[in-house]
Design a protein around this motif. Structure first.
Motif, mmCIF file in Angstrom:
data_model
loop_
_atom_site.group_PDB
_atom_site.id
_atom_site.type_symbol
_atom_site.label_atom_id
_atom_site.label_comp_id
_atom_site.label_asym_id
_atom_site.label_seq_id
_atom_site.Cartn_x
_atom_site.Cartn_y
_atom_site.Cartn_z
ATOM 1 N N PHE A 80 3.919 -9.387 -0.270
ATOM 2 C CA PHE A 80 3.576 -10.414 -1.219
ATOM 3 C C PHE A 80 2.855 -9.320 -2.486
ATOM 4 C CE2 PHE A 80 0.251 -12.948 -3.402
ATOM 5 C CZ PHE A 80 0.926 -13.844 -3.954
ATOM 6 N N THR A 81 1.811 -8.555 -1.910
ATOM 7 C CA THR A 81 1.445 -7.603 -2.863
ATOM 8 C C THR A 81 2.547 -6.794 -3.620
ATOM 9 O OG1 THR A 81 -0.740 -7.467 -1.500
ATOM 10 C CG2 THR A 81 -0.271 -5.766 -3.248
ATOM 11 N N LEU A 82 3.321 -6.238 -2.889
ATOM 12 C CA LEU A 82 4.603 -5.502 -3.632
ATOM 13 C C LEU A 82 5.062 -6.208 -4.403
ATOM 14 C CD1 LEU A 82 5.711 -3.388 -0.629
ATOM 15 C CD2 LEU A 82 4.268 -2.787 -2.421
ATOM 16 N N ALA A 83 5.593 -7.542 -4.252
ATOM 17 C CA ALA A 83 6.225 -8.543 -5.143
ATOM 18 C C ALA A 83 5.383 -8.628 -6.293
ATOM 19 C CB ALA A 83 6.608 -9.860 -4.380
ATOM 20 N N GLN A 84 4.263 -8.946 -6.255
ATOM 21 C CA GLN A 84 3.291 -8.997 -7.436
ATOM 22 C C GLN A 84 3.217 -7.749 -8.160
ATOM 23 O OE1 GLN A 84 -0.379 -10.265 -5.628
ATOM 24 N NE2 GLN A 84 -0.122 -12.079 -6.550
ATOM 25 N N VAL A 85 3.232 -6.446 -7.641
ATOM 26 C CA VAL A 85 3.218 -5.229 -8.331
ATOM 27 C C VAL A 85 4.606 -5.064 -8.951
ATOM 28 C CG1 VAL A 85 3.208 -2.705 -7.952
ATOM 29 C CG2 VAL A 85 1.472 -4.212 -6.883
ATOM 30 N N ALA A 86 5.490 -5.577 -8.483
ATOM 31 C CA ALA A 86 7.034 -5.312 -9.016
ATOM 32 C C ALA A 86 6.972 -6.214 -10.250
ATOM 33 C CB ALA A 86 8.013 -5.876 -8.018
ATOM 34 N N ILE A 87 6.512 -7.506 -10.231
ATOM 35 C CA ILE A 87 6.727 -8.366 -11.246
ATOM 36 C C ILE A 87 5.762 -7.935 -12.632
ATOM 37 C CG2 ILE A 87 5.834 -10.656 -11.940
ATOM 38 C CD1 ILE A 87 6.667 -11.372 -9.189
ATOM 39 N N THR A 88 4.569 -7.264 -12.122
ATOM 40 C CA THR A 88 3.853 -6.692 -13.123
ATOM 41 C C THR A 88 4.233 -5.367 -13.818
ATOM 42 O OG1 THR A 88 1.740 -7.311 -11.839
ATOM 43 C CG2 THR A 88 1.325 -5.841 -13.496
ATOM 44 N N ALA A 89 4.925 -4.732 -13.101
ATOM 45 C CA ALA A 89 5.462 -3.538 -13.573
ATOM 46 C C ALA A 89 6.646 -4.061 -14.436
ATOM 47 C CB ALA A 89 6.227 -2.607 -12.472
ATOM 48 N N TRP A 90 7.601 -4.746 -14.154
ATOM 49 C CA TRP A 90 8.557 -5.463 -15.103
ATOM 50 C C TRP A 90 7.997 -5.995 -16.248
ATOM 51 C CZ3 TRP A 90 9.641 -10.242 -16.591
ATOM 52 C CH2 TRP A 90 10.849 -10.622 -17.435
ATOM 53 N N ILE A 91 7.033 -6.719 -16.028
ATOM 54 C CA ILE A 91 6.197 -7.419 -17.185
ATOM 55 C C ILE A 91 5.887 -6.392 -18.301
ATOM 56 C CG2 ILE A 91 4.143 -8.308 -18.417
ATOM 57 C CD1 ILE A 91 4.515 -10.606 -15.830
ATOM 58 N N LEU A 92 5.237 -5.173 -17.662
ATOM 59 C CA LEU A 92 4.579 -3.979 -18.484
ATOM 60 C C LEU A 92 5.797 -3.116 -19.003
ATOM 61 C CD1 LEU A 92 1.874 -2.536 -16.348
ATOM 62 C CD2 LEU A 92 1.564 -3.772 -18.481
ATOM 63 N N SER A 93 6.957 -3.245 -18.434
ATOM 64 C CA SER A 93 8.057 -2.709 -18.951
ATOM 65 C C SER A 93 8.508 -3.050 -20.305
ATOM 66 C CB SER A 93 9.197 -2.513 -18.112
ATOM 67 O OG SER A 93 9.787 -3.723 -18.115
ATOM 68 N N HIS A 94 7.970 -4.260 -20.795
ATOM 69 C CA HIS A 94 8.491 -4.780 -22.066
ATOM 70 C C HIS A 94 7.391 -4.509 -22.838
ATOM 71 C CE1 HIS A 94 11.776 -6.219 -20.020
ATOM 72 N NE2 HIS A 94 11.283 -7.351 -19.435
ATOM 73 N N LEU A 95 6.163 -4.156 -22.639
ATOM 74 C CA LEU A 95 5.118 -3.804 -23.536
ATOM 75 C C LEU A 95 5.071 -2.534 -23.959
ATOM 76 C CD1 LEU A 95 2.108 -5.686 -21.745
ATOM 77 C CD2 LEU A 95 3.368 -6.594 -23.665
ATOM 78 N N PRO A 96 4.484 -2.154 -25.332
ATOM 79 C CA PRO A 96 4.305 -0.662 -25.710
ATOM 80 C C PRO A 96 3.613 0.015 -24.562
ATOM 81 C CG PRO A 96 3.315 -2.317 -27.314
ATOM 82 C CD PRO A 96 3.836 -3.026 -26.077
ATOM 83 N N ALA A 97 3.962 1.360 -24.503
ATOM 84 C CA ALA A 97 3.386 2.433 -23.684
ATOM 85 C C ALA A 97 1.759 2.274 -23.741
ATOM 86 C CB ALA A 97 4.094 3.684 -24.035
ATOM 87 N N GLN A 98 1.265 2.158 -25.017
ATOM 88 C CA GLN A 98 -0.160 2.076 -24.947
ATOM 89 C C GLN A 98 -0.719 1.110 -24.179
ATOM 90 O OE1 GLN A 98 2.017 1.877 -27.542
ATOM 91 N NE2 GLN A 98 1.250 2.665 -29.297
ATOM 92 N N CYS A 99 -0.024 0.176 -23.848
ATOM 93 C CA CYS A 99 -0.765 -0.956 -22.816
ATOM 94 C C CYS A 99 -0.745 -0.496 -21.322
ATOM 95 C CB CYS A 99 0.185 -2.070 -22.718
ATOM 96 S SG CYS A 99 0.475 -2.974 -24.547
ATOM 97 N N HIS A 100 -0.099 0.652 -21.018
ATOM 98 C CA HIS A 100 0.096 0.901 -19.545
ATOM 99 C C HIS A 100 -1.393 1.608 -19.028
ATOM 100 C CE1 HIS A 100 4.837 1.596 -20.311
ATOM 101 N NE2 HIS A 100 4.318 0.006 -20.391
ATOM 102 N N ALA A 101 -1.919 2.266 -19.823
ATOM 103 C CA ALA A 101 -3.402 2.679 -19.463
ATOM 104 C C ALA A 101 -4.310 1.591 -19.421
ATOM 105 C CB ALA A 101 -3.878 3.834 -20.582
ATOM 106 N N TYR A 102 -4.249 0.642 -20.178
ATOM 107 C CA TYR A 102 -5.191 -0.420 -19.956
ATOM 108 C C TYR A 102 -4.847 -1.383 -18.837
ATOM 109 C CZ TYR A 102 -6.532 0.623 -24.943
ATOM 110 O OH TYR A 102 -7.125 1.081 -26.121
#
Length: 172
Positions: free
Chosen positions: A1-23
């Motif tokens: 379940f945690t891995l699924a959440q991390v994967a979804i979060t990573a997918w969402i983050l991939s659509h955001l600017p790189a500056q968002c990744h550190a935050y």
């Protein structure tokens, strides 16, 4: 379940600017540390407010807005204060068990003055929302619906919640 959440979060983050990744990384680390805080500090809602408040930075950066501008900083603080209010009320469900188990929280420490603290924080929160509206030049609808509605809902919640009844704390 945690891995699924991390994967979804990573997918969402991939659509955001790189500056968002550190935050986002900081937000994740703070969320991971939060459960441990209940053993060491009374102000866990304050700690929880930090990662939730960081979520206010992500859309600002994503839209090209300075996340440290005055309106954005006020929104950061609004979310921070809201987290403290609701988490402290929510934690009253478990106050008796937390005292027995040695779990720390604002609900345990301030169990006899929670409504006063929540009221003061609510006034500050709505004041910050008004500041956002003034600084951003928002319309009267924002002040009436956003600020007024929030103020009204806070008054009703703080007045109505029975902190001695877990079901009431869960509901509110």
């Amino acid at each position: 379940f945690t891995l699924a959440q991390v994967a979804i979060t990573a997918w969402i983050l991939s659509h955001l600017p790189a500056q968002c990744h550190a935050y986002s990384l900081a937000m994740g680390v703070l969320h991971a540390i939060y459960p441990l805080c209940k053993r060491f500090m009374d102000f866990t809602p304050v700690f929880l407010g930090l990662p939730f408040s960081v979520t206010m930075i992500l859309p600002a950066v994503g839209m090209g807005v300075d996340p440290f501008s005055a309106p954005a900083a006020c929104l950061f603080m609004v979310e921070f204060i809201w987290t403290i209010i609701y988490e402290t009320i929510y934690a009253h469900q478990d106050v008796q068990h937390d005292v027995q188990a040695g779990v720390k929280s604002m609900a345990v420490r301030y169990r006899h003055s929670t409504k006063i603290i929540a009221s003061v924080l609510g006034v500050v929160m709505v004041g910050l929302m008004v500041a956002v509206g003034v600084l951003a030049g928002l319309s009267g609808i924002y002040f009436l619906v956003g600020c007024g509605g929030t103020a009204l809902s806070l008054v009703v919640m703080i007045y109505s919640v029975d902190l001695t009844k877990p079901a009431s704390c869960l509901y509110w």
